[in-house]
Scaffold this motif. Structure first.
Motif, PDB file in Angstrom:
ATOM      1  N   PHE A   1      22.440 -45.261  -0.062  1.00 20.49           N
ATOM      2  CA  PHE A   1      21.145 -44.624   0.218  1.00 20.49           C
ATOM      3  C   PHE A   1      20.722 -43.684  -0.905  1.00 20.49           C
ATOM      4  O   PHE A   1      20.116 -42.636  -0.687  1.00 20.49           O
ATOM      5  CB  PHE A   1      21.185 -43.852   1.545  1.00 20.49           C
ATOM      6  CG  PHE A   1      21.611 -44.697   2.713  1.00 20.49           C
ATOM      7  CD1 PHE A   1      20.738 -45.594   3.290  1.00 20.49           C
ATOM      8  CD2 PHE A   1      22.904 -44.616   3.211  1.00 20.49           C
ATOM      9  CE1 PHE A   1      21.132 -46.404   4.354  1.00 20.49           C
ATOM     10  CE2 PHE A   1      23.314 -45.407   4.267  1.00 20.49           C
ATOM     11  CZ  PHE A   1      22.427 -46.305   4.849  1.00 20.49           C
ATOM     12  N   PHE A   2      21.069 -44.065  -2.136  1.00 18.81           N
ATOM     13  CA  PHE A   2      20.781 -43.238  -3.308  1.00 18.81           C
ATOM     14  C   PHE A   2      19.293 -42.905  -3.384  1.00 18.81           C
ATOM     15  O   PHE A   2      18.434 -43.779  -3.300  1.00 18.81           O
ATOM     16  CB  PHE A   2      21.207 -43.971  -4.573  1.00 18.81           C
ATOM     17  CG  PHE A   2      20.927 -43.237  -5.848  1.00 18.81           C
ATOM     18  CD1 PHE A   2      21.599 -42.069  -6.161  1.00 18.81           C
ATOM     19  CD2 PHE A   2      19.972 -43.716  -6.741  1.00 18.81           C
ATOM     20  CE1 PHE A   2      21.350 -41.390  -7.331  1.00 18.81           C
ATOM     21  CE2 PHE A   2      19.717 -43.049  -7.929  1.00 18.81           C
ATOM     22  CZ  PHE A   2      20.400 -41.879  -8.218  1.00 18.81           C
ATOM     23  N   GLY A   3      19.002 -41.603  -3.529  1.00 25.61           N
ATOM     24  CA  GLY A   3      17.629 -41.138  -3.635  1.00 25.61           C
ATOM     25  C   GLY A   3      17.036 -40.625  -2.336  1.00 25.61           C
ATOM     26  O   GLY A   3      15.969 -39.998  -2.343  1.00 25.61           O
ATOM     27  N   ALA A   4      17.699 -40.877  -1.206  1.00 31.58           N
ATOM     28  CA  ALA A   4      17.180 -40.405   0.081  1.00 31.58           C
ATOM     29  C   ALA A   4      17.339 -38.887   0.198  1.00 31.58           C
ATOM     30  O   ALA A   4      18.331 -38.309  -0.244  1.00 31.58           O
ATOM     31  CB  ALA A   4      17.915 -41.095   1.221  1.00 31.58           C
ATOM     32  N   VAL A   5      16.349 -38.245   0.809  1.00 29.80           N
ATOM     33  CA  VAL A   5      16.356 -36.784   0.971  1.00 29.80           C
ATOM     34  C   VAL A   5      16.014 -36.449   2.418  1.00 29.80           C
ATOM     35  O   VAL A   5      15.062 -37.008   2.989  1.00 29.80           O
ATOM     36  CB  VAL A   5      15.343 -36.100   0.035  1.00 29.80           C
ATOM     37  CG1 VAL A   5      15.370 -34.578   0.231  1.00 29.80           C
ATOM     38  CG2 VAL A   5      15.611 -36.461  -1.421  1.00 29.80           C
ATOM     39  N   SER A   6      16.768 -35.530   3.004  1.00 29.22           N
ATOM     40  CA  SER A   6      16.500 -35.056   4.366  1.00 29.22           C
ATOM     41  C   SER A   6      16.363 -33.539   4.367  1.00 29.22           C
ATOM     42  O   SER A   6      17.178 -32.830   3.759  1.00 29.22           O
ATOM     43  CB  SER A   6      17.630 -35.470   5.315  1.00 29.22           C
ATOM     44  OG  SER A   6      17.650 -36.871   5.500  1.00 29.22           O
ATOM     45  N   MET A   7      15.335 -33.067   5.063  1.00 26.58           N
ATOM     46  CA  MET A   7      15.130 -31.630   5.241  1.00 26.58           C
ATOM     47  C   MET A   7      15.758 -31.214   6.567  1.00 26.58           C
ATOM     48  O   MET A   7      15.636 -31.935   7.564  1.00 26.58           O
ATOM     49  CB  MET A   7      13.639 -31.300   5.239  1.00 26.58           C
ATOM     50  CG  MET A   7      13.325 -29.834   5.074  1.00 26.58           C
ATOM     51  SD  MET A   7      13.799 -29.179   3.463  1.00 26.58           S
ATOM     52  CE  MET A   7      12.759 -30.149   2.373  1.00 26.58           C
ATOM     53  N   ILE A   8      16.441 -30.060   6.558  1.00 25.08           N
ATOM     54  CA  ILE A   8      17.175 -29.658   7.761  1.00 25.08           C
ATOM     55  C   ILE A   8      16.831 -28.244   8.218  1.00 25.08           C
ATOM     56  O   ILE A   8      16.484 -27.371   7.426  1.00 25.08           O
ATOM     57  CB  ILE A   8      18.703 -29.754   7.541  1.00 25.08           C
ATOM     58  CG1 ILE A   8      19.163 -28.775   6.448  1.00 25.08           C
ATOM     59  CG2 ILE A   8      19.118 -31.184   7.197  1.00 25.08           C
ATOM     60  CD1 ILE A   8      20.687 -28.640   6.347  1.00 25.08           C
ATOM     61  N   ASP A   9      16.931 -28.077   9.533  1.00 26.46           N
ATOM     62  CA  ASP A   9      16.896 -26.765  10.183  1.00 26.46           C
ATOM     63  C   ASP A   9      17.938 -26.832  11.295  1.00 26.46           C
ATOM     64  O   ASP A   9      17.619 -26.787  12.485  1.00 26.46           O
ATOM     65  CB  ASP A   9      15.499 -26.471  10.728  1.00 26.46           C
ATOM     66  CG  ASP A   9      15.385 -25.074  11.324  1.00 26.46           C
ATOM     67  OD1 ASP A   9      16.272 -24.232  11.052  1.00 26.46           O
ATOM     68  OD2 ASP A   9      14.427 -24.835  12.093  1.00 26.46           O
ATOM     69  N   ASN A  10      19.208 -26.970  10.876  1.00 25.66           N
ATOM     70  CA  ASN A  10      20.295 -27.305  11.803  1.00 25.66           C
ATOM     71  C   ASN A  10      20.851 -26.068  12.505  1.00 25.66           C
ATOM     72  O   ASN A  10      21.099 -25.031  11.854  1.00 25.66           O
ATOM     73  CB  ASN A  10      21.426 -28.000  11.053  1.00 25.66           C
ATOM     74  CG  ASN A  10      21.067 -29.411  10.640  1.00 25.66           C
ATOM     75  OD1 ASN A  10      20.064 -29.958  11.079  1.00 25.66           O
ATOM     76  ND2 ASN A  10      21.898 -30.011   9.794  1.00 25.66           N
TER      77      ASN A  10
END
Length: 218
Positions: free
Chosen positions: A105-114
């Motif tokens: 999944f190279f290049g995938a980005v996830s934003m978190i508020d965990n």
């Protein structure tokens, strides 16, 4: 070292002899003339450095006591990081998809508020939130770039943060990442965290990760 009589008079007279008359090069043995020139050049460089420091008067040395900094101490705390991908209210949202057909999944980005909790159960005491993003940064293996703030909300640490920035080899049993700073009670923080996957649900992508944090701070 070449030096005209006029320049020699100017350099040596200005820096060493206070504009007094200086013997010409012909009257001084070559070895002493060379030493005088080197000394005058070193003096000139010293003046330049001093003047350079004066030019940067926006930088000043400070006494740490003015900021209330006392003895540095080492703190350890353990918390659980909940990466919730599925459901109606996910805490982790993909903002960039992997542009290619990549197994990592190279290049995938996830934003978190965990959520950060005291125990593995999401219903346990909420200690704060991990806010930032993680991105797949490796083509040959699962390797994530983690950039996040642990924002604490309990007790005396309410409002304080530590910042974690590093590489997360997510399939390894233990992953170590550096703590590069902090705010509030964690000003000037430095240290590292160890991440261990507690549970992972392949069908949803949800994960619970145990974080042990070792932080030097004042």
């Amino acid at each position: 070292m070449a030096c005209s009589t006029r320049s020699f008079h100017y350099i040596c007279g200005h820096n060493l002899l206070g504009w007094r008359k200086v013997p010409t090069m012909a009257r001084i043995p070559p070895m002493f003339a060379t030493q005088l020139i080197l000394l005058s050049l070193l003096s000139s460089f010293a003046l330049i450095l001093v003047r350079g420091e004066d030019d940067h008067d926006f930088v000043t040395a400070m006494d740490r006591d003015l900021l209330g900094l006392k003895k540095e101490k080492l703190s350890h705390f353990r918390l659980y990081w909940h990466d919730i991908v599925a459901g109606k209210n996910p805490s982790s949202i993909g903002v960039v998809k992997s542009p290619g057909n990549s197994s990592t999944f190279f290049g995938a980005v996830s934003m978190i508020d965990n959520p950060l909790t005291e125990k593995p159960e999401l219903s346990s005491k909420l200690l704060g939130r991990a806010q930032g993003f993680y991105a797949s940064a490796a083509q040959q293996e699962i390797g994530l770039l983690m950039a996040m703030n642990f924002h604490f909300t309990q007790g005396k640490y309410n409002g304080s943060t530590i910042t974690v920035l590093g590489r997360n080899s997510a399939l390894n049993k233990v992953r170590e990442m550096p703590v590069i700073g902090g705010s509030g009670l964690f000003r000037f923080a430095r240290g590292y965290v160890e991440a261990r996957t507690h549970t992972f649900t392949p069908s949803t992508g949800d994960a619970i990760v145990e974080y042990n944090c070792y932080v030097l701070h004042y």
